[in-house]
Design a protein around this motif. Structure first.
Motif, mmCIF file in Angstrom:
data_model
loop_
_atom_site.group_PDB
_atom_site.id
_atom_site.type_symbol
_atom_site.label_atom_id
_atom_site.label_comp_id
_atom_site.label_asym_id
_atom_site.label_seq_id
_atom_site.Cartn_x
_atom_site.Cartn_y
_atom_site.Cartn_z
ATOM 1 N N ALA A 1 0.832 -1.204 0.000
ATOM 2 C CA ALA A 1 0.000 0.000 0.000
ATOM 3 C C ALA A 1 0.868 1.257 0.000
ATOM 4 O O ALA A 1 0.612 2.208 -0.755
ATOM 5 C CB ALA A 1 -0.927 -0.014 1.207
ATOM 6 N N ALA A 2 1.912 1.276 0.844
ATOM 7 C CA ALA A 2 2.797 2.437 0.915
ATOM 8 C C ALA A 2 3.521 2.653 -0.408
ATOM 9 O O ALA A 2 3.707 3.791 -0.862
ATOM 10 C CB ALA A 2 3.801 2.258 2.052
ATOM 11 N N TYR A 3 3.945 1.569 -1.038
ATOM 12 C CA TYR A 3 4.646 1.661 -2.319
ATOM 13 C C TYR A 3 3.739 2.311 -3.368
ATOM 14 O O TYR A 3 4.179 3.166 -4.146
ATOM 15 C CB TYR A 3 5.054 0.263 -2.759
ATOM 16 N N SER A 4 2.472 1.914 -3.390
ATOM 17 C CA SER A 4 1.539 2.467 -4.372
ATOM 18 C C SER A 4 1.220 3.931 -4.074
ATOM 19 O O SER A 4 1.152 4.767 -4.984
ATOM 20 C CB SER A 4 0.248 1.641 -4.382
ATOM 21 N N LEU A 5 1.041 4.255 -2.790
ATOM 22 C CA LEU A 5 0.700 5.628 -2.416
ATOM 23 C C LEU A 5 1.857 6.594 -2.668
ATOM 24 O O LEU A 5 1.631 7.777 -2.943
ATOM 25 C CB LEU A 5 0.294 5.679 -0.943
ATOM 26 N N ALA A 6 3.095 6.103 -2.559
ATOM 27 C CA ALA A 6 4.263 6.976 -2.699
ATOM 28 C C ALA A 6 4.901 6.893 -4.078
ATOM 29 O O ALA A 6 6.009 7.390 -4.269
ATOM 30 C CB ALA A 6 5.299 6.625 -1.634
ATOM 31 N N ALA A 7 4.231 6.294 -5.043
ATOM 32 C CA ALA A 7 4.801 6.197 -6.387
ATOM 33 C C ALA A 7 5.064 7.596 -6.936
ATOM 34 O O ALA A 7 4.206 8.482 -6.830
ATOM 35 C CB ALA A 7 3.848 5.444 -7.305
ATOM 36 N N PRO A 8 6.236 7.852 -7.510
ATOM 37 C CA PRO A 8 6.548 9.197 -8.019
ATOM 38 C C PRO A 8 5.500 9.734 -8.988
ATOM 39 O O PRO A 8 5.184 10.928 -8.962
ATOM 40 C CB PRO A 8 7.903 8.996 -8.702
ATOM 41 N N ALA A 9 4.947 8.875 -9.836
ATOM 42 C CA ALA A 9 3.941 9.341 -10.795
ATOM 43 C C ALA A 9 2.704 9.859 -10.073
ATOM 44 O O ALA A 9 2.117 10.879 -10.465
ATOM 45 C CB ALA A 9 3.567 8.209 -11.747
ATOM 46 N N ARG A 10 2.299 9.176 -8.992
ATOM 47 C CA ARG A 10 1.125 9.633 -8.233
ATOM 48 C C ARG A 10 1.423 10.957 -7.532
ATOM 49 O O ARG A 10 0.592 11.875 -7.532
ATOM 50 C CB ARG A 10 0.713 8.579 -7.206
ATOM 51 N N LEU A 11 2.604 11.077 -6.929
ATOM 52 C CA LEU A 11 2.951 12.313 -6.234
ATOM 53 C C LEU A 11 3.033 13.486 -7.207
ATOM 54 O O LEU A 11 2.625 14.610 -6.884
ATOM 55 C CB LEU A 11 4.279 12.140 -5.499
ATOM 56 N N SER A 12 3.555 13.235 -8.395
ATOM 57 C CA SER A 12 3.629 14.296 -9.392
ATOM 58 C C SER A 12 2.235 14.755 -9.803
ATOM 59 O O SER A 12 1.977 15.957 -9.958
ATOM 60 C CB SER A 12 4.410 13.802 -10.614
ATOM 61 N N GLU A 13 1.323 13.793 -9.948
ATOM 62 C CA GLU A 13 -0.047 14.146 -10.326
ATOM 63 C C GLU A 13 -0.725 14.942 -9.212
ATOM 64 O O GLU A 13 -1.436 15.923 -9.468
ATOM 65 C CB GLU A 13 -0.818 12.863 -10.635
ATOM 66 N N LEU A 14 -0.484 14.560 -7.949
ATOM 67 C CA LEU A 14 -1.060 15.301 -6.830
ATOM 68 C C LEU A 14 -0.480 16.710 -6.745
ATOM 69 O O LEU A 14 -1.195 17.675 -6.446
ATOM 70 C CB LEU A 14 -0.800 14.548 -5.518
ATOM 71 N N ALA A 15 0.826 16.844 -7.005
ATOM 72 C CA ALA A 15 1.468 18.157 -6.920
ATOM 73 C C ALA A 15 0.924 19.125 -7.958
ATOM 74 O O ALA A 15 0.948 20.349 -7.751
ATOM 75 C CB ALA A 15 2.979 18.006 -7.078
ATOM 76 N N SER A 16 0.421 18.605 -9.062
ATOM 77 C CA SER A 16 -0.108 19.486 -10.103
ATOM 78 C C SER A 16 -1.325 20.266 -9.618
ATOM 79 O O SER A 16 -1.678 21.300 -10.187
ATOM 80 C CB SER A 16 -0.475 18.668 -11.343
ATOM 81 N N ARG A 17 -1.961 19.786 -8.543
ATOM 82 C CA ARG A 17 -3.139 20.469 -8.004
ATOM 83 C C ARG A 17 -2.763 21.520 -6.965
ATOM 84 O O ARG A 17 -3.625 22.198 -6.414
ATOM 85 C CB ARG A 17 -4.077 19.447 -7.361
ATOM 86 N N GLY A 18 -1.469 21.609 -6.649
ATOM 87 C CA GLY A 18 -1.018 22.544 -5.633
ATOM 88 C C GLY A 18 -0.260 21.813 -4.548
ATOM 89 O O GLY A 18 -0.478 20.613 -4.318
ATOM 90 N N ALA A 19 0.664 22.499 -3.881
ATOM 91 C CA ALA A 19 1.474 21.863 -2.850
ATOM 92 C C ALA A 19 1.867 22.885 -1.798
ATOM 93 O O ALA A 19 1.926 24.093 -2.068
ATOM 94 C CB ALA A 19 2.723 21.229 -3.469
#
Length: 434
Positions: free
Chosen positions: A367-385
């Motif tokens: 679960a942690a590996y999937s939640l911390a995947a760089p592609a997912r974090l990059s997509e989340l950052a596009s909404r603001g950080a």
């Protein structure tokens, strides 16, 4: 009278002829049976000495995607640990189980080719084996038995997971050599020849040997890297390889060719049949959501859903344990509208009011590996950080558009590692991070 005398004389002659002994026959020579000399015993085997050669050297530093990871120092004197196991295929591709980053790294001709992420494998797995397009790994569990994994080498998908209670599914015998003054047999090739390791005083006289149990030692080589041995791999054609590394995660990782092939490789094992796992009496869910407190939720992809269900299929119900009141890690849903919640605590699974125990403990890791995947974090950052430093109150602020663009560019070059490669929290009153 004269006539009578003649008759008597003729009769006497006839009688003498009748009783005359026949001449003694000359015996024929008796044929003498040919004597075949006994089979000559085969000449004694003269074991051939071979010279190891270095195939690959990979420095630990600096940490790069095409390098190998090393776990961080841990409390209690746990030293850094690098890769755990290796295999080499018939085309001389080198496969290394990079436990710090939960992946198998493939090198061809001394250069990085690709990495196969395996976040569903226990970090301490070993006994890597490659057979055609399949990878095999084995992980011992302190909870319940041992897991063996069959993996698609192209996609990293888990094709099968079994408990060794039912016997090994490896195509041939494969273990990890253990330093011992006695012969430690750790593998066989396709011709059923054995490979053994003998440690002599942890020094330069330790040996690898190829052995025919009926005839003796056929070939041997002195260990190329004394005191650095991690693993050794006997390929199907008899070629032998060693994985070695400098101590403490400083220096390099080495791969040696120890013994040359002894024969043509035998036929590969039969392909593992494609089957689907069943856990808790249910097939693989159509949707599987993982939630970690403070990190959020994510719907696992098809590969991860199948891996979780294979591992869950190994559990056994227990009636002697109490249910722990926790939030579910996993929520499984099917297209028919049914769902179950699964609470996870190490190797314990709680669902539908029942308690199960199995050998796998990697559910939270996956679960942690999937939640911390760089592609997912990059997509989340596009909404603001927002940037926040816990030890410096008052500095929290939103990132600018330029800073977000820079962050996403950096994440695009990132790669996942396991928790073991990260700095670890210390107990109070020590600082939060080493």
């Amino acid at each position: 009278m004269r006539r009578i005398g003649l008759v008597l004389a003729a009769a006497l002659v006839a009688c003498e002829a009748a009783v005359a002994p026949s001449p003694t026959p000359i015996p024929s020579p008796i044929p003498t049976a040919s004597v075949t000399p006994p089979f000559a015993s085969p000449p004694p085997i003269v074991a051939r000495e071979e010279t190891p050669r270095l195939l690959l050297s990979i420095p630990y530093a600096p940490p790069t995607f095409d390098g190998l990871g090393v776990t961080a120092t841990r409390i209690g004197g746990v030293t850094p640990r690098g890769p755990r196991s290796l295999a080499v295929d018939e085309n001389d591709r080198i496969y290394i189980w990079d436990r710090a980053r939960l992946r198998v790294v493939v090198y061809t001709g001394g250069k990085f080719e690709r990495a196969i992420s395996l976040p569903y494998v226990e970090q301490e797995a070993d006994a890597l084996l490659v057979d055609r397009d399949r990878l095999y790994l084995r992980a011992g569990s302190y909870l319940s038995g041992t897991i063996e994994y069959v993996i698609d080498a192209a996609t990293g998908a888990l094709l099968r997971a079994t408990s060794t209670d039912a016997g090994s599914i490896y195509p041939r015998r494969r273990t990890t050599p253990q330093p011992s003054p006695t012969h430690d047999t750790f593998g066989t090739d396709a011709a059923k020849l054995d490979y053994r390791y003998t440690s002599v005083g942890q020094g330069p006289n330790s040996l690898y040997e190829r052995v025919d149990l009926g005839r003796g030692v056929l070939a041997y080589a002195v260990e190329p890297a004394p005191e650095k041995l991690i693993d050794a791999y006997a390929r199907a054609d008899g070629a032998l390889f060693e994985l070695a590394a400098d101590y403490g995660g400083v220096g390099s990782v080495y791969v040696y060719a120890v013994l040359a092939p002894s024969a043509a490789p035998g036929p590969s094992s039969s392909t593992v049949p494609a089957t689907a796992p069943v856990a808790f009496g249910r097939p693989v869910p159509d949707r599987l959501t993982a939630t970690l407190a403070g990190a959020g939720s994510i719907d696992l992809d098809a590969r991860s859903r199948t891996a979780v269900w294979w591992l869950a299929s190994l559990v056994k119900e227990r009636t002697d344990l109490a249910v722990a009141p926790q939030e579910p890690l996993l929520v499984a849903r099917w297209n028919d509208g049914s769902r179950i919640e699964v609470v996870v605590s190490g190797g314990l699974l709680f669902t539908d009011g029942k308690i199960y125990l199995g050998p796998a403990t990697v559910y939270e890791q996956l679960a942690a590996y999937s939640l911390a995947a760089p592609a997912r974090l990059s997509e989340l950052a596009s909404r603001g950080a927002t940037v926040r430093i816990a030890d410096l109150p008052g500095v929290q602020r939103a990132l600018t558009a330029a800073e977000i663009a820079e962050l996403r560019a950096s994440l695009s070059k990132g790669f996942s590692v396991s928790e073991g490669e990260l700095p670890f929290m210390l107990e109070f009153p020590f600082p939060m991070y080493e």
